[in-house]
Scaffold this motif. Structure first.
Motif, PDB file in Angstrom:
ATOM      1  N   PRO A  74      36.878  50.677  40.744  1.00  9.52           N
ATOM      2  CA  PRO A  74      38.481  50.864  40.701  1.00  9.52           C
ATOM      3  C   PRO A  74      39.097  50.057  41.648  1.00  9.52           C
ATOM      4  O   PRO A  74      40.536  49.850  41.499  1.00  9.52           O
ATOM      5  CB  PRO A  74      38.460  52.285  40.711  1.00  9.52           C
ATOM      6  CG  PRO A  74      37.209  52.759  41.680  1.00  9.52           C
ATOM      7  CD  PRO A  74      36.159  51.774  41.266  1.00  9.52           C
ATOM      8  N   LEU A  75      38.753  49.529  42.616  1.00  7.99           N
ATOM      9  CA  LEU A  75      39.560  48.883  43.534  1.00  7.99           C
ATOM     10  C   LEU A  75      39.283  47.334  43.667  1.00  7.99           C
ATOM     11  O   LEU A  75      39.891  46.507  44.445  1.00  7.99           O
ATOM     12  CB  LEU A  75      38.935  49.291  45.133  1.00  7.99           C
ATOM     13  CG  LEU A  75      39.261  50.852  45.325  1.00  7.99           C
ATOM     14  CD1 LEU A  75      38.733  51.120  46.744  1.00  7.99           C
ATOM     15  CD2 LEU A  75      40.858  51.034  45.236  1.00  7.99           C
ATOM     16  N   SER A  76      38.344  46.728  42.555  1.00  5.65           N
ATOM     17  CA  SER A  76      37.956  45.456  42.449  1.00  5.65           C
ATOM     18  C   SER A  76      37.788  44.880  43.927  1.00  5.65           C
ATOM     19  O   SER A  76      38.238  43.900  44.313  1.00  5.65           O
ATOM     20  CB  SER A  76      39.348  44.745  41.713  1.00  5.65           C
ATOM     21  OG  SER A  76      39.704  45.362  40.660  1.00  5.65           O
ATOM     22  N   THR A  77      36.879  45.280  44.684  1.00  5.40           N
ATOM     23  CA  THR A  77      36.608  45.243  45.973  1.00  5.40           C
ATOM     24  C   THR A  77      36.365  43.543  46.204  1.00  5.40           C
ATOM     25  O   THR A  77      36.653  43.076  47.023  1.00  5.40           O
ATOM     26  CB  THR A  77      35.532  46.018  46.688  1.00  5.40           C
ATOM     27  OG1 THR A  77      36.048  47.414  46.498  1.00  5.40           O
ATOM     28  CG2 THR A  77      35.401  45.822  48.016  1.00  5.40           C
ATOM     29  N   ILE A  94      46.393  43.167  48.969  1.00  2.00           N
ATOM     30  CA  ILE A  94      45.991  42.858  47.520  1.00  2.00           C
ATOM     31  C   ILE A  94      45.517  44.302  46.544  1.00  2.00           C
ATOM     32  O   ILE A  94      44.844  45.162  47.121  1.00  2.00           O
ATOM     33  CB  ILE A  94      45.087  42.125  47.220  1.00  2.00           C
ATOM     34  CG1 ILE A  94      45.332  40.607  48.049  1.00  2.00           C
ATOM     35  CG2 ILE A  94      44.751  41.440  45.686  1.00  2.00           C
ATOM     36  CD1 ILE A  94      44.156  39.678  47.985  1.00  2.00           C
ATOM     37  N   VAL A  95      46.388  44.459  45.591  1.00  2.00           N
ATOM     38  CA  VAL A  95      46.301  45.609  44.502  1.00  2.00           C
ATOM     39  C   VAL A  95      46.207  44.967  43.321  1.00  2.00           C
ATOM     40  O   VAL A  95      47.057  44.376  42.843  1.00  2.00           O
ATOM     41  CB  VAL A  95      47.173  46.842  44.446  1.00  2.00           C
ATOM     42  CG1 VAL A  95      46.971  47.758  43.505  1.00  2.00           C
ATOM     43  CG2 VAL A  95      47.475  47.319  46.002  1.00  2.00           C
ATOM     44  N   PRO A 273      43.139  53.932  37.061  1.00  3.51           N
ATOM     45  CA  PRO A 273      41.861  53.491  37.534  1.00  3.51           C
ATOM     46  C   PRO A 273      40.966  52.896  36.190  1.00  3.51           C
ATOM     47  O   PRO A 273      41.174  52.746  35.051  1.00  3.51           O
ATOM     48  CB  PRO A 273      41.182  55.213  37.126  1.00  3.51           C
ATOM     49  CG  PRO A 273      42.301  55.912  37.294  1.00  3.51           C
ATOM     50  CD  PRO A 273      43.419  55.383  36.811  1.00  3.51           C
ATOM     51  N   PHE A 274      40.198  51.838  36.712  1.00  2.00           N
ATOM     52  CA  PHE A 274      39.339  50.977  35.953  1.00  2.00           C
ATOM     53  C   PHE A 274      40.151  50.006  35.216  1.00  2.00           C
ATOM     54  O   PHE A 274      39.636  49.697  34.099  1.00  2.00           O
ATOM     55  CB  PHE A 274      38.426  51.718  35.302  1.00  2.00           C
ATOM     56  CG  PHE A 274      37.634  52.900  35.773  1.00  2.00           C
ATOM     57  CD1 PHE A 274      36.865  52.728  37.093  1.00  2.00           C
ATOM     58  CD2 PHE A 274      37.514  54.197  35.304  1.00  2.00           C
ATOM     59  CE1 PHE A 274      36.289  53.665  37.555  1.00  2.00           C
ATOM     60  CE2 PHE A 274      37.090  55.075  36.213  1.00  2.00           C
ATOM     61  CZ  PHE A 274      36.402  54.818  37.342  1.00  2.00           C
ATOM     62  N   ALA A 275      41.607  49.844  35.665  1.00  2.00           N
ATOM     63  CA  ALA A 275      42.411  48.853  34.688  1.00  2.00           C
ATOM     64  C   ALA A 275      41.556  47.630  34.360  1.00  2.00           C
ATOM     65  O   ALA A 275      41.833  46.795  33.524  1.00  2.00           O
ATOM     66  CB  ALA A 275      43.484  48.677  35.054  1.00  2.00           C
ATOM     67  N   SER A 278      34.824  45.216  34.964  1.00  2.00           N
ATOM     68  CA  SER A 278      33.649  44.318  35.604  1.00  2.00           C
ATOM     69  C   SER A 278      33.798  43.110  34.948  1.00  2.00           C
ATOM     70  O   SER A 278      33.641  41.916  35.788  1.00  2.00           O
ATOM     71  CB  SER A 278      32.351  44.978  35.424  1.00  2.00           C
ATOM     72  OG  SER A 278      32.401  46.490  35.958  1.00  2.00           O
ATOM     73  N   LEU A 279      33.952  42.838  33.803  1.00  2.43           N
ATOM     74  CA  LEU A 279      33.914  41.395  33.131  1.00  2.43           C
ATOM     75  C   LEU A 279      35.051  40.738  33.580  1.00  2.43           C
ATOM     76  O   LEU A 279      35.057  39.547  33.960  1.00  2.43           O
ATOM     77  CB  LEU A 279      33.668  41.718  31.398  1.00  2.43           C
ATOM     78  CG  LEU A 279      33.662  40.244  30.915  1.00  2.43           C
ATOM     79  CD1 LEU A 279      32.786  39.560  31.317  1.00  2.43           C
ATOM     80  CD2 LEU A 279      33.807  40.445  29.359  1.00  2.43           C
ATOM     81  N   ALA A 280      36.329  41.346  33.578  1.00  2.87           N
ATOM     82  CA  ALA A 280      37.288  40.658  34.144  1.00  2.87           C
ATOM     83  C   ALA A 280      37.147  40.179  35.523  1.00  2.87           C
ATOM     84  O   ALA A 280      37.726  39.311  35.837  1.00  2.87           O
ATOM     85  CB  ALA A 280      38.487  41.467  33.981  1.00  2.87           C
ATOM     86  N   GLU A 281      36.921  41.357  36.347  1.00  2.68           N
ATOM     87  CA  GLU A 281      36.618  40.626  37.686  1.00  2.68           C
ATOM     88  C   GLU A 281      35.840  39.625  37.871  1.00  2.68           C
ATOM     89  O   GLU A 281      36.085  38.834  38.799  1.00  2.68           O
ATOM     90  CB  GLU A 281      36.046  42.313  38.503  1.00  2.68           C
ATOM     91  CG  GLU A 281      35.957  41.871  40.049  1.00  2.68           C
ATOM     92  CD  GLU A 281      35.487  43.022  40.819  1.00  2.68           C
ATOM     93  OE1 GLU A 281      35.671  43.142  41.957  1.00  2.68           O
ATOM     94  OE2 GLU A 281      34.851  44.080  40.143  1.00  2.68           O
TER      95      GLU A 281
END
Length: 384
Positions: A74-77, A94-95, A273-275, A278-281
């Motif tokens: 959820p934080l795209s760490t 960054i958010v 949350p989860f916007a 994982s694929l986009a990240e």
């Protein structure tokens, strides 16, 4: 009980009603696909998309992704870490969000709405600008304060300053401005910020930043602002960016904001949350790691933009200065006719009522056909 039963029986016959604000909100009109014309390849120039999509290294990620059954971070760490190193900022500043629009909604949800006493906060922005602004502001419960652009399509910053009241909570600066094209300079933005109360959040929306940075600036002119040079000096500034335009990831919806902890601490609470999937990240990370390839494509689009602009100016048309991946045709009442003529040659463009037409820079062949269309259109825009 009889009264209650009568009420329930009456109410059961009514349809659900939205909040009253829905009657006042405009509807977002996405760019339409081109109409099929026999013998002509279709080109979509209505949505400011990258016509070539993501770079090959991202395509490899998309073809190999196999964890769609898992929730994303959820934080795209990882993405924030890679971005922080690439941009030279603290990853904690960054958010991420579902596109820059998702990141904007976080900001508006946090800082603008209706107060406990029912009074609405105010959000100031130039108009015409990004057409989702009034929708997002209205849904947040705030009041839109639209300040007309100057005749050249640029922000009227003095008028925006004059519009500030005790109820102002957020100001949106769209640079380059969508759909008209002009960009703000660092001198303009800094001068503006010095006059804005420090409790008012100022958003620098840089969805088209890469096209600015790839533009050649004539000698003696100030370059477009880079929000990353601004935000360190102002705790009320938020920079918005996206992977939808230059990186060609519009369909994956990943964007981000950059600001100080005084703001990010609240944005993380407002974030859906989860916007960012994982694929986009993973696709965004690959785009950052192959930034040089992305920018090669951007530079070609910018060269095509300049080719188109020069060709139209050679026809005697007036085109506002543009630092994005589109041009604005101030056609006024002739806008619907131009859009119809474009359909006849298998091009889709974005008409804004009777104000003007925005045309995205697309494939080279599409741009050449657009120029040809303009050569045969007798109502070209003149300088105001």
């Amino acid at each position: 009980m009889t009264d209650v039963n009568a009420y329930l029986e009456t109410e059961s016959k009514l349809n659900p009603s939205p909040r009253p604000v829905f009657d006042r909100l405009p509807k977002y009109a996405a760019g339409k696909p081109p109409v099929a014309v026999e013998g002509l390849e279709q080109f979509k120039l209505s949505s400011n998309e990258n016509p070539w999509g993501p770079v090959p290294e991202v395509a490899d990620i998309l073809s190999q992704f196999d964890t769609v059954h898992r929730y994303p971070d959820p934080l795209s760490t990882r993405l924030r870490g890679v971005l922080g190193e690439h941009l030279g900022v603290d990853p904690e500043d960054i958010v991420t969000g579902g596109g820059s629009l998702g990141a904007l909604i976080q900001i508006l949800s946090t800082f603008a709405g209706a107060q406990d006493d029912g009074k609405k906060d105010e959000v100031i922005y130039a108009w015409r600008s990004f057409e989702a602004y009034p929708i997002c502001v209205g849904l947040a419960g705030a009041e839109s304060i639209q300040v007309p652009n100057k005749a050249d399509g640029s922000h009227d910053l003095e008028a925006m300053l004059a519009a500030i009241t005790e109820h102002t909570r957020v100001i949106l600066l769209c640079t380059p401005n969508n759909p008209t094209g002009p960009a703000l300079t660092e001198i303009q933005v800094r001068d503006f910020l010095e006059k804005v109360p420090s409790h008012v959040v100022v958003v620098i929306d840089e969805a088209y930043f890469e096209f600015c940075s790839a533009s050649e600036i004539p000698e003696g002119e100030e370059p477009p602002v880079n929000g990353l040079d601004i935000y360190p000096d102002y705790t009320n500034v938020v920079v918005l960016r996206t992977f939808s335009k230059a990186q060609g990831l519009a369909g994956l919806r990943v964007g981000y904001s950059i600001s100080h902890p005084e703001i990010t601490q609240y944005l993380r609470v407002a974030a859906t949350p989860f916007a960012v999937t994982s694929l986009a990240e993973e696709a965004a990370i690959a785009s950052v790691k192959h930034h040089d390839v992305v920018m090669d494509r951007v530079r070609h689009l910018v060269s095509e933009r300049e080719r188109v602009k020069k060709a139209l100016e050679d026809l005697g048309w007036w085109i506002p200065e543009t630092r994005a991946n589109f041009v604005w045709l101030a056609l006024g009442e002739h806008s619907p006719e131009f859009a119809r003529r474009a359909e006849e040659v298998a091009l889709s463009v974005r008409a804004f009522g009777t104000e003007g037409v925005r045309v995205s820079i697309g494939e080279d062949e599409a741009n050449t056909r657009f120029i040809s269309l303009c050569q045969n259109f007798e109502h070209g825009p003149k300088k105001p």
